[in-house]
Design an enzyme around this catalytic site. Structure first.
Site, PDB file in Angstrom:
ATOM      1  N   ASP A 217      -8.151  -5.838  -8.307  1.00 50.84           N
ATOM      2  CA  ASP A 217      -8.649  -7.204  -8.275  1.00 50.84           C
ATOM      3  C   ASP A 217      -7.832  -8.094  -9.217  1.00 50.84           C
ATOM      4  O   ASP A 217      -7.480  -7.683 -10.329  1.00 50.84           O
ATOM      5  CB  ASP A 217     -10.126  -7.198  -8.702  1.00 50.84           C
ATOM      6  CG  ASP A 217     -10.796  -8.534  -8.531  1.00 50.84           C
ATOM      7  OD1 ASP A 217     -10.864  -9.020  -7.397  1.00 50.84           O
ATOM      8  OD2 ASP A 217     -11.267  -9.084  -9.547  1.00 50.84           O
ATOM      9  N   GLU A 276      -4.400  -7.264  -5.151  1.00 57.72           N
ATOM     10  CA  GLU A 276      -4.804  -8.625  -4.787  1.00 57.72           C
ATOM     11  C   GLU A 276      -3.884  -9.559  -5.573  1.00 57.72           C
ATOM     12  O   GLU A 276      -4.152  -9.905  -6.722  1.00 57.72           O
ATOM     13  CB  GLU A 276      -6.269  -8.883  -5.152  1.00 57.72           C
ATOM     14  CG  GLU A 276      -6.722 -10.264  -4.705  1.00 57.72           C
ATOM     15  CD  GLU A 276      -8.037 -10.716  -5.333  1.00 57.72           C
ATOM     16  OE1 GLU A 276      -8.740 -11.534  -4.711  1.00 57.72           O
ATOM     17  OE2 GLU A 276      -8.345 -10.273  -6.458  1.00 57.72           O
TER      18      GLU A 276
END
Length: 545
Positions: A217, A276
């Protein structure tokens, strides 16, 4: 059933199904999806023909940001189940031939994480506080010079200042802590080597259990600029972190992923790292150099509207990045943070019924195109059902972004409809009298898995057919995991991606039917015209001999 086969290169053209656990399937009847519900629906996922699943966070969390505020990186939140249930889930997925990818959230944790609680309890200048960005304030013109202002002018992605006082009521401890997201999500200080050591232990914990990979993330934002300087000029939060160069794409972050790649490669088969990385293609590709991550999501593609020239330009950029760094693109059109394509490609709700119908056709076409492109692909749960974005009633919205910035991502997170019969949750929960944690639209029975299983023309059947064909085309040598893509636009309306030497992916993005390139049409998202042309808002796979 077929067990997962060891393969260090499986990820290069794998199709992964993203599971948002709280909205996938509720096994215990509390209205929130969980591991028991997911376990019971794993055969459905396997029936699609995908290669694996990616689970968004289910680790212990206060759930302020639906799990992205992690308080224990090495466990299971009781809301979702137990570690024993996760072990069973992992074993069953592998037995079904599905690899399992988990989320890791290394930019920030929960304010309830034990290490942040220790920092709050510690004095300024202590090792406990050095694990986070905890800084003295500045006077900002205050005559007393007490540091009443935040350390800099950075803004949170969720709106408002990115800084909060660590002890708001204290007259003596006037330090502030950084949170690029909500105040409940303090940022780790990656300039402290102890943070890197901590996260290596987290990686090894999950890899030792047999998890096949990790999705990282906010992968590009771990390091903040030395000295934490102000942002000069714009400091908008609309485009996330990209408007603040002081927190994005710092060069030191690449050393983190070189270290993580060494850890991943120490396992057999190697574990996969997926980033990401919300940057332009040329910058994002640097994270997939041979000694860093294996994949980075093609965000430039995921955010596109229905425009042939934009698709071709972005596809050309992504192919250039592949040639420069060796990693094939990782395609996605939906995830838990994006407006669903039925709504996005239909230009929202302002076009009425015509716009909704157009959005459905375009979402089908985009889905078929996605599955034909060279590289890996990610499907978000419900995308195979052509689910639209839901206008969740204001009083029911749960996204912390809504309260701070007026932006809600809840519309893409509504629980999946499984059955035609309603009873409140359309089969999401085991009993009819339970409603989901977000309300389900009353017409979702017609969009459910059960309804689409019965309809051979449904989006669900299209996905199964496409994935089966994709596998056969690879087995017969028509496509290869190492294919590149050559993009072009014909007559301003027909987008063509030539995948390798033999497969063409064509998408009609104009207002009328278009003639397809020479070859055999092996699959189309909508029937061809009587003349054999591709109708508008449709896609086709064409195989050349």
């Amino acid at each position: 059933m077929t067990d997962v086969e060891p393969d260090d290169r499986w990820w290069r053209d794998a199709v992964i199904y993203q599971v948002y656990p709280r909205s996938f399937a509720d096994g215990d009847g509390d209205g929130v999806g969980d591991l028991t519900g997911l376990l019971g629906r794993l055969p459905y996922i396997a029936s699609l023909g995908v290669d694996g699943i990616w689970l968004t966070p289910f680790q212990p969390s206060p759930q302020v940001d639906q799990g992205y505020d992690v308080s224990d990186y090495c466990g299971v939140d009781p809301l979702f189940g137990t570690m024993a249930q996760f072990d069973e889930l992992l074993e069953t997925a592998h037995h079904l031939g599905l690899r399992v990818i988990l989320d890791v959230v290394p930019n920030h944790c929960s304010s309830e994480h034990p290490l942040f609680r220790a920092a709050v309890a510690a004095d300024p200048g202590t090792p406990e506080r050095a694990m986070f960005h905890i800084e003295d304030g500045r006077s900002d013109g205050h005559e007393n010079g007490r540091g009443d202002g935040p350390p800099n002018n950075w803004q949170s992605v969720f709106g408002g200042s990115a800084w909060s006082r660590i002890h708001p009521g204290s007259a003596t401890d006037r330090q502030w802590y950084l949170h690029l997201f909500s105040p409940d999500q303090p940022d780790w200080n990656w300039r402290n080597p102890a943070v890197g050591d901590y996260f290596e232990d987290v990686l090894r914990f999950w890899f030792d259990l047999g998890v096949d990979g990790l999705r990282i993330d906010v992968a590009h934002a771990l390091f903040k600029a030395e000295g934490l300087p102000d942002v000069v000029g714009t400091n908008d939060v609309v485009d996330g972190l990209r408007s603040n160069p002081q927190v994005s794409d710092q060069e030191e972050v690449h050393d983190v992923y070189r270290r993580w790649r060494r850890v991943a490669d120490s396992y057999s088969p190697t574990r996969v790292l997926i980033g990401e990385v919300n940057l332009d293609p040329d910058r994002a590709a640097r994270y997939t150099r041979t000694d860093e991550m294996h994949q980075a999501f093609a965000f430039a593609f995921a955010k596109l509207g229905w425009d042939a020239a934009a698709w071709a330009a972005t596809g050309t950029e992504l192919d250039a990045a592949r040639r420069a760094h060796g990693a094939p693109p990782t395609w996605a059109l939906e995830n838990h943070d994006l407006v669903r394509t039925v709504t996005r490609f239909g230009n929202g709700e302002d076009d009425g019924e015509d716009g909704a119908a157009r959005g459905v056709l375009r979402a089908r076409a985009g889905l078929l195109a996605l599955l034909g492109l060279p590289g890996g692909a990610y499907l978000y749960q419900g995308q195979e059902l052509n689910l639209p974005e839901v206008d969740v009633p204001v009083e029911a919205r749960m996204d912390p972004m809504w309260a701070r910035s007026g932006v809600s991502r809840d519309g893409a997170r509504v629980p999946l409809p499984w059955t035609v019969a309603s009873g409140g949750s359309f089969g999401f929960s085991p009993t009819d009298d339970v409603t989901g944690w977000l309300p389900t639209p009353p017409d979702w029975g017609s969009r459910s898995v059960e309804a689409q299983e019965r309809d051979e023309g449904s989006a669900l059947h299209l996905v199964r057919t496409a994935l089966d064909l994709r596998r056969r085309l690879r087995e017969t040598g028509v496509i290869s995991p190492d294919d590149g893509g050559s993009w072009s636009v014909h007559d301003g309306a027909l987008l063509v991606c030539e995948r390798g030497e033999r497969l063409l992916v064509a998408v009609a993005m104009g207002d009328g039917p278009v003639r397809l390139p020479e070859g055999d049409v092996v699959l189309a998202s909508s029937p061809l015209t009587a003349e054999g042309s591709l109708p508008p808002d449709a896609a086709a796979w064409v195989v050349r001999s």
